[in-house]
Every structure is written in C-alpha cells, then in structure tokens.
Design a protein around this motif. Structure first.
Motif, PDB file in Angstrom:
ATOM      1  N   ILE A  21      42.785  48.567  33.936  1.00 51.86           N
ATOM      2  CA  ILE A  21      43.868  48.941  33.028  1.00 51.86           C
ATOM      3  C   ILE A  21      44.900  49.789  33.764  1.00 51.86           C
ATOM      4  O   ILE A  21      46.113  49.619  33.588  1.00 51.86           O
ATOM      5  CB  ILE A  21      43.302  49.687  31.808  1.00 51.86           C
ATOM      6  CG1 ILE A  21      42.504  48.723  30.924  1.00 51.86           C
ATOM      7  CG2 ILE A  21      44.414  50.356  31.001  1.00 51.86           C
ATOM      8  CD1 ILE A  21      41.810  49.385  29.752  1.00 51.86           C
ATOM      9  N   LYS A  24      47.339  47.718  35.767  1.00 50.06           N
ATOM     10  CA  LYS A  24      48.292  46.914  35.006  1.00 50.06           C
ATOM     11  C   LYS A  24      49.603  47.656  34.770  1.00 50.06           C
ATOM     12  O   LYS A  24      50.659  47.028  34.660  1.00 50.06           O
ATOM     13  CB  LYS A  24      47.679  46.480  33.671  1.00 50.06           C
ATOM     14  CG  LYS A  24      46.561  45.463  33.803  1.00 50.06           C
ATOM     15  CD  LYS A  24      45.990  45.078  32.443  1.00 50.06           C
ATOM     16  CE  LYS A  24      46.993  44.332  31.596  1.00 50.06           C
ATOM     17  NZ  LYS A  24      46.388  43.870  30.313  1.00 50.06           N
ATOM     18  N   ASN A  25      49.555  48.973  34.670  1.00 49.10           N
ATOM     19  CA  ASN A  25      50.782  49.766  34.485  1.00 49.10           C
ATOM     20  C   ASN A  25      50.531  51.165  35.036  1.00 49.10           C
ATOM     21  O   ASN A  25      50.536  52.150  34.305  1.00 49.10           O
ATOM     22  CB  ASN A  25      51.174  49.819  33.008  1.00 49.10           C
ATOM     23  CG  ASN A  25      52.630  50.240  32.825  1.00 49.10           C
ATOM     24  OD1 ASN A  25      53.222  50.865  33.691  1.00 49.10           O
ATOM     25  ND2 ASN A  25      53.201  49.910  31.681  1.00 49.10           N
ATOM     26  N   ASN A  71      47.641  50.063  24.475  1.00 45.97           N
ATOM     27  CA  ASN A  71      48.852  49.261  24.598  1.00 45.97           C
ATOM     28  C   ASN A  71      48.880  48.485  25.914  1.00 45.97           C
ATOM     29  O   ASN A  71      49.309  47.329  25.953  1.00 45.97           O
ATOM     30  CB  ASN A  71      50.089  50.157  24.499  1.00 45.97           C
ATOM     31  CG  ASN A  71      50.317  50.667  23.090  1.00 45.97           C
ATOM     32  OD1 ASN A  71      49.668  50.225  22.151  1.00 45.97           O
ATOM     33  ND2 ASN A  71      51.230  51.624  22.944  1.00 45.97           N
ATOM     34  N   ILE A  72      48.436  49.125  26.980  1.00 42.85           N
ATOM     35  CA  ILE A  72      48.369  48.426  28.266  1.00 42.85           C
ATOM     36  C   ILE A  72      47.371  47.284  28.186  1.00 42.85           C
ATOM     37  O   ILE A  72      47.629  46.165  28.637  1.00 42.85           O
ATOM     38  CB  ILE A  72      47.983  49.399  29.389  1.00 42.85           C
ATOM     39  CG1 ILE A  72      49.076  50.451  29.591  1.00 42.85           C
ATOM     40  CG2 ILE A  72      47.730  48.643  30.693  1.00 42.85           C
ATOM     41  CD1 ILE A  72      48.707  51.535  30.589  1.00 42.85           C
ATOM     42  N   ASP A  73      46.222  47.554  27.585  1.00 46.23           N
ATOM     43  CA  ASP A  73      45.159  46.551  27.489  1.00 46.23           C
ATOM     44  C   ASP A  73      45.597  45.345  26.664  1.00 46.23           C
ATOM     45  O   ASP A  73      45.282  44.198  26.993  1.00 46.23           O
ATOM     46  CB  ASP A  73      43.912  47.193  26.885  1.00 46.23           C
ATOM     47  CG  ASP A  73      42.710  46.263  26.894  1.00 46.23           C
ATOM     48  OD1 ASP A  73      42.560  45.484  27.865  1.00 46.23           O
ATOM     49  OD2 ASP A  73      41.903  46.321  25.946  1.00 46.23           O
ATOM     50  N   LYS A  74      46.346  45.612  25.598  1.00 43.28           N
ATOM     51  CA  LYS A  74      46.740  44.543  24.680  1.00 43.28           C
ATOM     52  C   LYS A  74      48.165  44.050  24.902  1.00 43.28           C
ATOM     53  O   LYS A  74      48.663  43.211  24.148  1.00 43.28           O
ATOM     54  CB  LYS A  74      46.588  45.026  23.229  1.00 43.28           C
ATOM     55  CG  LYS A  74      45.152  45.339  22.838  1.00 43.28           C
ATOM     56  CD  LYS A  74      45.060  45.764  21.387  1.00 43.28           C
ATOM     57  CE  LYS A  74      43.620  46.042  20.972  1.00 43.28           C
ATOM     58  NZ  LYS A  74      42.799  44.832  21.032  1.00 43.28           N
ATOM     59  N   GLY A  75      48.830  44.595  25.929  1.00 41.05           N
ATOM     60  CA  GLY A  75      50.193  44.149  26.215  1.00 41.05           C
ATOM     61  C   GLY A  75      51.234  44.703  25.270  1.00 41.05           C
ATOM     62  O   GLY A  75      52.300  44.099  25.097  1.00 41.05           O
ATOM     63  N   GLY A  76      50.964  45.853  24.654  1.00 46.09           N
ATOM     64  CA  GLY A  76      51.910  46.455  23.730  1.00 46.09           C
ATOM     65  C   GLY A  76      52.956  47.290  24.443  1.00 46.09           C
ATOM     66  O   GLY A  76      52.907  47.477  25.664  1.00 46.09           O
TER      67      GLY A  76
END
Length: 259
Positions: A21, A24-25, A71-76
C-alpha cells in the motif's frame, strides 16, 4: 460484529501488504504521516495542555491515516485534507476514546509509581529526568516493566477501537470491547507481526548500517544519518498501512458489507 480468527502467517502478511500500500502512493502517505508528527510535536510544546490535547486527538488522527490507507487500497481520492478526515465521523466517541486512554495511562503510571516513587510518571508526563541515584537503583526499570505489563491489555483494547467507532459507529465501550476480543483471538498473528516489526525496524537496518559503516568508514556518520531518515520515512508509513491491513483481514466481512 464478529472478529475472524486468523492463522499466525497473517502477521507477516500484514507488514508485507502494508508495504504494498505504501508503494502505491508513497509520497502522499509519507507526507500525511510526517505532517501528523509535526502537528503533534508543535502542540506538545504547550505544557500540560499540549499533552492532553494531543492525547485526546490521537484516535481521530489515527482514523485519518486509516482513511488514507483505505483510499490508497481502494483507489479513492487522497490529498492533504485527508489528515483531518478522521474528525468527520463520530468525533464525540473518538474524543471520548482519547480521554479514556489518557485516564488509563495516568492510572497505569500511578500504579507503577509504587515501584519507583513516581520517577517514571514524572518522566512521561512532565519530562523530568530521574536523578542518577534513582536510575542506578533499578527502580525505574521495575516501574517500566510494571507499566508495560499493564499497558498490554490497554493497547489491545485500543488497537481497532478508533476505526470501529468511526467506520461502524460503535460506542466507545463497544469499540474497546470488540477490539480487545479481536486482538485476543488473533494473538498468534500479532506475535508474528511483532517479530516481523522487530526484524524490519531493528535487525535489518542495523545490519545494513553496520555493513555500510565498515565499507565506508570516512563517511559513516553522515551516511548513517541519511539512511536512518530514509528508513524511518519508509517504515513508518508502512507500519501505519499494516494497521489498516490487519483491520481489513480481521473484520473482512464487516468491511465488505460497507463497501
């Protein structure tokens, strides 16, 4: 709400997934964690009031960081404003959790003061360093051991409590109860998780820094500082993300129903 019971291997998975995670960001998550630290440090400068204020707000800020990880995990969406998003849902319960944590911590330190005459309590609450004689006597170490033993069930009760209060609307009492039960049911996974943190935070960095110091003795001091900062900026957001992953795995049914 029912917490799942996971096998011990999940403890390592939590840290590995937390790093995924983070990758990802990594820039925004690191920014939020550092901003949280700086804000807490600035408020803590205020004597007494600062410590009380930061402790009361810790549950809400922890939810903010969990919002970021989710949000990072779900692309929010994710931005600087996420740092204060934890105050938007059930803030009264979160502040209450902070107050309970503060009272419980002071109570534990008060009990530990029976072993050292209050030296550890003064150090933790007022920043007053114990006298050399007190440190040499070993009483402070005994008080620290007592405090750590008593803090263990408190940490179990608070591990998931802020998330349960904010994301599921539970009362402080129910959030603390379900958090404690979830941790107790998954003690094997948490044991492996603790060992994984120990390896990632101390053993591997120590080995790396020691090797580099041996290979580059002239610039060892500066290199050690730079690498230590970089490791902290990677490890800290990863650990926060692993908190979210542990919640996602333990309360997977509840999470899916909310999605």
């Amino acid at each position: 709400m029912q917490a799942l019971t996971l096998n011990a291997a999940h403890g390592w998975r939590w840290l590995a997934e937390g790093f995924r995670i983070f990758r990802k960001n990594h820039l925004m998550l690191t920014f939020l964690v550092v901003s949280y630290w700086m804000l807490m440090a600035i408020v803590n400068v205020i004597p007494v009031i600062g410590t009380i204020a930061t402790t009361l707000c810790i549950p809400a800020f922890s939810v903010s960081l969990m919002n970021a990880c989710r949000n990072i995990d779900k692309g929010g969406p994710l931005g600087p404003q996420t740092l204060f998003s934890g105050f938007q849902k059930n803030p009264r319960a979160l502040i209450t959790l902070g107050a309970i944590y503060l009272a419980a911590t002071v109570g534990i330190l008060a009990i530990s003061s029976l072993a050292d005459g209050g030296a550890l309590m003064q150090l933790m609450l007022a920043g007053r360093t114990p006298d050399a004689e007190v440190l040499a006597s070993g009483d402070v170490m005994l008080a620290l051991q007592v405090a750590l033993i008593l803090l263990c069930p408190l940490i179990m009760a608070y591990w998931y409590a802020p998330i349960l209060a904010a994301w599921h609307g539970l009362s402080p009492a129910k959030a603390l109860f379900f958090s404690f039960i979830a941790c107790a049911r998954n003690w094997r996974a948490f044991l492996v998780y603790s060992l994984a943190l120990l390896v990632a935070a101390t053993l591997l960095p120590g080995l790396l820094l020691g090797t580099l110091a041996a290979l580059l003795p002239d610039g060892a001091a500066l290199l050690t500082v730079v690498l230590t900062v970089l490791l902290v900026l990677i490890l800290a957001p990863t650990v926060f993300a692993s908190f979210y992953v542990s919640y996602r795995d333990v309360f997977v049914t509840a999470t899916e129903s909310d999605a």
